[in-house]
Write an enzyme that holds these catalytic residues in place. Structure first.
Site, short mmCIF file in Angstrom:
data_model
loop_
_atom_site.label_atom_id
_atom_site.label_comp_id
_atom_site.label_asym_id
_atom_site.label_seq_id
_atom_site.Cartn_x
_atom_site.Cartn_y
_atom_site.Cartn_z
N LYS A 1 -0.22 27.70 -65.89
CA LYS A 1 0.36 26.41 -66.30
C LYS A 1 1.81 26.54 -66.73
O LYS A 1 2.18 27.43 -67.48
CB LYS A 1 -0.48 25.84 -67.44
CG LYS A 1 -0.17 24.39 -67.76
CD LYS A 1 -1.40 23.70 -68.31
CE LYS A 1 -1.16 22.23 -68.58
NZ LYS A 1 -0.57 21.48 -67.50
N GLY B 1 2.44 32.51 -72.07
CA GLY B 1 2.36 33.62 -71.11
C GLY B 1 3.06 33.32 -69.80
O GLY B 1 3.76 34.17 -69.24
N CYS B 2 2.89 32.10 -69.32
CA CYS B 2 3.48 31.71 -68.04
C CYS B 2 5.01 31.62 -68.15
O CYS B 2 5.72 31.96 -67.21
CB CYS B 2 2.90 30.37 -67.58
SG CYS B 2 1.11 30.48 -67.31
N THR B 3 5.49 31.18 -69.30
CA THR B 3 6.93 31.12 -69.53
C THR B 3 7.51 32.53 -69.56
O THR B 3 8.52 32.80 -68.90
CB THR B 3 7.25 30.37 -70.84
OG1 THR B 3 6.76 29.02 -70.72
CG2 THR B 3 8.74 30.34 -71.13
N ALA C 1 7.58 33.90 -65.96
CA ALA C 1 8.64 33.27 -65.15
C ALA C 1 10.03 33.74 -65.58
O ALA C 1 10.90 33.99 -64.75
CB ALA C 1 8.53 31.75 -65.26
#
Length: 156
Positions: free
Chosen positions: A38, A43-45, A48
């Site tokens: 998401k 974690g995704c930030t 990325a």
């Protein structure tokens, strides 16, 4: 889950600007294909931002980095702008590509089972074959491992 040496399933998905990106059009290049749950989550930030920080290194090695999640293209666009991301994010709202690559399935959190994105990364060689797979990725240090593996494969 697709194994090393197998052909990477072809796909076409829109990027944050709605431009269709097809795997077959990237033949001749290495492709880092990472699936994440998401936009704008911790974690995704981190993942990325790590891929963005190392993007020049990947590009110098002839690699393209593609992030895929079930978020909308509008969500990706906001995520890119908010976090100043340089990686290409693809929208898989119907989860077709996530399922093809085994990155969608049952997960457990706080004792509850639910369907969701299994954070997975594939390294696809210039001929379109899977060269490496990282299932159930831990974000910390992951991008460095992918970069290391890419260098190792190029130099072997």
């Amino acid at each position: 889950m697709i194994g090393v040496g197998q052909g990477a399933p072809d796909f076409c998905l829109p990027n944050a600007q709605g431009v269709e990106i097809c795997l077959k059009d990237l033949r001749g290049k290495w492709v880092v294909l990472y699936f994440y749950p998401k936009d704008n989550t911790p974690g995704c930030t981190t993942e990325a931002l790590d891929f963005t920080a190392h993007l020049d290194e990947f590009q110098k090695l002839g690699a393209v980095v593609l992030g895929v999640s079930p978020d909308s293209c509008e969500s990706h666009q906001k995520f890119i702008e908010k976090k100043n991301l340089a990686v290409t994010l693809l929208c898989d709202t119907d989860k077709e590509v996530l399922k093809k690559y085994g990155a969608w399935g049952m997960k457990k959190m706080y004792g509850k089972e639910y369907e969701g994105v299994i954070r997975t990364t594939y390294l696809i060689d210039p001929e379109g074959k899977v060269a490496a797979v990282w299932p159930k990725v831990r974000v910390k240090g992951h991008v460095e491992k992918v970069l290391e593996k890419l260098k190792e494969l190029i130099n072997s």
